[in-house]
Write a protein that holds these residues in place. Structure first.
Motif: not given
Length: 164
Positions: A7-35
């Motif tokens: 098993l390889y457990f990979l935690r998602h990359g950087l997805a900064d809350r401060a850069e996300f202006d949406g209300t549904d956290d499920r939709l929060r994307p990776l940041t450019d730096a995270g990608r």
């Protein structure tokens, strides 16, 4: 005894809350730096010869984007599937169900998901290990019998160890 699984457990990359202006956290994307960092990590993992039979991802946007980048770099983009059991709340029961649903040939499985779930599950499966999966980290846990859910933490790579 059923077939062993890596098993390889990979935690998602950087997805900064401060850069996300949406209300549904499920939709929060990776940041450019995270990608960018995940592209580097994917290249590193490909150079190290990491092979996977299947990539299962939480359907949350940041996890799915992480899985897409790394799966593509590993030549496994066609073996990527969303699995809602990897959403926040993932636990050892969820892991047992995922393992029960794997095909016999699926012995190298990448799971892409979230904290604190991954650290807690890895700890339980490995007999009480206390670890922290930072964003973008990758842990390998070998489970000799997928019906037993007792495994060995082989390594945990922090994201900084996987960049060019």
């Amino acid at each position: 005894m059923s077939a062993d699984v890596r098993l390889y457990f990979l935690r998602h990359g950087l997805a900064d809350r401060a850069e996300f202006d949406g209300t549904d956290d499920r939709l929060r994307p990776l940041t450019d730096a995270g990608r960018q960092r995940l592209e580097q990590q994917g290249r590193f993992l490909a150079r190290m010869g990491l092979k996977v039979d299947v990539v299962l991802s939480s359907p949350l946007v940041r996890a799915r984007q992480t899985a897409e980048i790394v799966a593509r770099r590993l030549g496994a983009g066609d073996r990527l599937r969303d699995d809602p059991r990897l959403e926040p709340g993932f636990d050892t029961s969820s892991l047992a169900a995922i393992l029960a649903d794997l095909g016999d040939g699926d012995r190298r499985v990448m799971l892409v998901g979230h904290e604190p779930d991954f650290s807690e599950v890895i700890g339980e499966v490995t007999g009480g290990s206390m670890i922290v999966c930072k964003k973008g980290s990758l842990a390998r846990v070998d489970v000799p019998d997928r019906d037993d859910l007792r495994g060995l933490l082989v390594w945990l790579l922090p994201p900084k160890a996987m960049v060019d």
